[in-house]
Design a protein around this motif. Structure first.
Motif, PDB file in Angstrom:
ATOM      1  N   ILE A 208       0.817  -1.221   0.000  1.00 11.72           N
ATOM      2  CA  ILE A 208       0.000   0.000   0.000  1.00 11.72           C
ATOM      3  C   ILE A 208       0.850   1.269   0.000  1.00 11.72           C
ATOM      4  CG2 ILE A 208      -2.023  -1.075   1.105  1.00 11.72           C
ATOM      5  CD1 ILE A 208      -1.152   0.327   3.746  1.00 11.72           C
ATOM      6  N   LEU A 209       2.171   1.113   0.032  1.00  9.32           N
ATOM      7  CA  LEU A 209       3.025   2.308   0.005  1.00  9.32           C
ATOM      8  C   LEU A 209       2.839   3.025  -1.330  1.00  9.32           C
ATOM      9  CD1 LEU A 209       5.307   3.726   1.688  1.00  9.32           C
ATOM     10  CD2 LEU A 209       6.923   2.554   0.165  1.00  9.32           C
ATOM     11  N   ARG A 210       2.728   4.334  -1.274  1.00 13.92           N
ATOM     12  CA  ARG A 210       2.584   5.092  -2.509  1.00 13.92           C
ATOM     13  C   ARG A 210       3.922   5.087  -3.248  1.00 13.92           C
ATOM     14  NH1 ARG A 210       0.298  11.243  -3.267  1.00 13.92           N
ATOM     15  NH2 ARG A 210      -0.358  10.923  -5.403  1.00 13.92           N
ATOM     16  N   ASP A 214       2.675   6.033  -8.678  1.00 12.24           N
ATOM     17  CA  ASP A 214       1.392   6.572  -8.206  1.00 12.24           C
ATOM     18  C   ASP A 214       1.440   8.101  -8.218  1.00 12.24           C
ATOM     19  OD1 ASP A 214       0.388   4.013  -7.618  1.00 12.24           O
ATOM     20  OD2 ASP A 214       1.367   4.034  -5.656  1.00 12.24           O
TER      21      ASP A 214
ATOM     22  N   ILE B 102       3.582   3.289   7.176  1.00 10.37           N
ATOM     23  CA  ILE B 102       3.988   1.874   7.242  1.00 10.37           C
ATOM     24  C   ILE B 102       4.630   1.616   8.611  1.00 10.37           C
ATOM     25  CG2 ILE B 102       5.459   0.064   6.252  1.00 10.37           C
ATOM     26  CD1 ILE B 102       3.221   0.850   4.327  1.00 10.37           C
ATOM     27  N   LEU B 152      -5.453   5.347   7.722  1.00  8.71           N
ATOM     28  CA  LEU B 152      -4.925   5.076   6.375  1.00  8.71           C
ATOM     29  C   LEU B 152      -5.373   6.159   5.398  1.00  8.71           C
ATOM     30  CD1 LEU B 152      -5.548   1.208   5.972  1.00  8.71           C
ATOM     31  CD2 LEU B 152      -3.350   2.329   6.397  1.00  8.71           C
ATOM     32  N   GLY B 159      -0.163  11.643   1.096  1.00  7.29           N
ATOM     33  CA  GLY B 159       0.635  11.080   0.012  1.00  7.29           C
ATOM     34  C   GLY B 159       1.570   9.961   0.443  1.00  7.29           C
ATOM     35  N   GLU B 160       1.339   9.396   1.663  1.00  9.09           N
ATOM     36  CA  GLU B 160       2.239   8.349   2.155  1.00  9.09           C
ATOM     37  C   GLU B 160       1.843   6.955   1.700  1.00  9.09           C
ATOM     38  OE1 GLU B 160       3.173  10.609   6.309  1.00  9.09           O
ATOM     39  OE2 GLU B 160       2.871   8.448   6.415  1.00  9.09           O
ATOM     40  N   VAL B 161       0.537   6.736   1.529  1.00  7.87           N
ATOM     41  CA  VAL B 161       0.077   5.432   1.028  1.00  7.87           C
ATOM     42  C   VAL B 161      -0.801   5.681  -0.195  1.00  7.87           C
ATOM     43  CG1 VAL B 161       0.196   4.357   3.324  1.00  7.87           C
ATOM     44  CG2 VAL B 161      -1.982   5.290   2.507  1.00  7.87           C
ATOM     45  N   LYS B 162      -1.090   4.612  -0.908  1.00  3.43           N
ATOM     46  CA  LYS B 162      -1.849   4.733  -2.157  1.00  3.43           C
ATOM     47  C   LYS B 162      -3.211   5.404  -1.927  1.00  3.43           C
ATOM     48  CE  LYS B 162       0.261   0.562  -4.116  1.00  3.43           C
ATOM     49  NZ  LYS B 162       1.270   1.151  -5.009  1.00  3.43           N
ATOM     50  N   VAL B 165      -6.684   3.450  -0.689  1.00  3.33           N
ATOM     51  CA  VAL B 165      -6.901   2.690   0.556  1.00  3.33           C
ATOM     52  C   VAL B 165      -8.315   2.965   1.061  1.00  3.33           C
ATOM     53  CG1 VAL B 165      -4.502   2.476   1.334  1.00  3.33           C
ATOM     54  CG2 VAL B 165      -5.841   4.487   2.003  1.00  3.33           C
TER      55      VAL B 165
END
Lengths: 222, 222
Positions: A208-210, A214, B102, B152, B159-162, B165
């Motif tokens: 799930i890390l951007r 992305d 994360i 999340l 902008g840290e994860v997709k 989510v």
């Protein structure tokens, strides 16, 4: 001779400490008892359900019950094992026919949620096993996690998934599937099994890390 | 005036339908009752545990129990809420101080498994709520999954994860954590919480699909 020894893993003949039926008719009777037990234990819980409720629902004589099971505990134990096997057998074809391991996990989750929607009682029964028959509860989850871990390890050997997949991944994937089944199979059906399985497959595939990709995508969009 | 209204989320004063203690001594008594209830319900289950067992273990008079709770059901309901809040409060500092999302999920899982090792009874109590008090059971998991989903989503906004989510990820991560806690917190301590959390963080970061980089690495090794 060989024919007589053939059993499939979910054959009621091999369920727990129940007494194996020797005829096709016996197998049908045992199946009817287990299906009736699933509804009785699912609706009323172990303590409220009685053997006579089960035989009445199954349409079999009380004597037939004791041909196959010694007690209410025995039929409960057989039922937990039977449901565990039913889940495995329901999801296995989709897993085996998937083109790769991510697709296999996706298919397994999709089929599991579909199974749960048709067998909502499975949660209450397996969860009640924690109190009624802790050994069955433990066996169900240990066996399921072990099955997932083994198929991940095989996929690692084939070079399809990372070489460090382990028992931790097996338990993590089982845990995801159990709670997604509870939420989207038992509690509410507001997302399709297919959609949920796709989301999880993407997470298993790429995390799930951007990623920089992305970021580039979202810059194009804005 | 402002001081008197201050409550932290885990203040027993706000637990369920229990009667709020007004003094520090009252809060200590209520805390002692909840801690004793955790052991009694955890060891003996809801049906076997009695109010007098709880007050005896807590070292408080039976009358003190009824100052705060109307019934065994009421103290059980308050306990489920209290354990849910305790987990949240135990993991929150590690999550909040993590450098990225994360790392936050990694710290959350590590601290959850540590908490479980010290409070093994939490599984039996929350699982028994499914039968004794289904509303509390549902509330515990819905609240927990919602909390994960919200953090999340915030990380996606940063902008840290997709960006995609969703609630499905929240339930998936909760499910992983619950079963990893059962396996490595309650059943056996054969892996450290730190090691388990690292494995899961790697999976959340990059997935389990074998990448071209992994292939290059293994070719160098062989």
């Amino acid at each position: 001779m060989a024919k007589a020894q053939e059993t499939t893993p979910s054959d009621p003949a091999v369920i727990g400490d129940s007494k194996a039926p020797r005829t096709e008719r016996g197998r049908r009777t045992m199946r009817a008892i287990l299906d009736a037990a699933a509804i009785e234990f699912g609706d009323n819980g172990f303590h409220q359900a009685s053997i006579s409720d089960i035989t009445r629902r199954a349409g079999v004589a009380l004597g037939s019950f004791y041909t196959y099971f010694d007690s209410k505990d025995a039929v409960f134990r057989a039922l937990v094992r039977d449901m565990s096997d039913q889940v495995r057998d329901h999801v296995a074809p989709a897993i085996l026919s998937a083109p790769d391991q991510i697709a296999a996990e996706q298919a397994g989750l999709r089929e599991f949620i579909r199974f749960v929607r048709d067998h909502k009682e499975i949660y209450r029964i397996i969860d009640e096993a924690e109190f009624v028959d802790p050994e069955s509860f433990r066996l169900h989850y240990a066996t399921t996690a072990d099955r997932i871990t083994r198929r991940l390890r095989k996929a690692a050997d084939r070079g399809e998934v990372k070489g460090d997949v382990s028992e931790v991944h097996g338990w993590a994937i089982m845990g995801m599937n159990v709670f997604l089944g509870l939420r989207y199979g038992v509690w509410s059906e507001d997302e399709t099994p297919d959609e949920i399985a796709k989301v999880v497959a993407k997470m298993l595939k790429e995390g799930i890390l951007r990623s920089p990709d992305d970021r580039a995508m979202s810059e194009v969009k804005t």
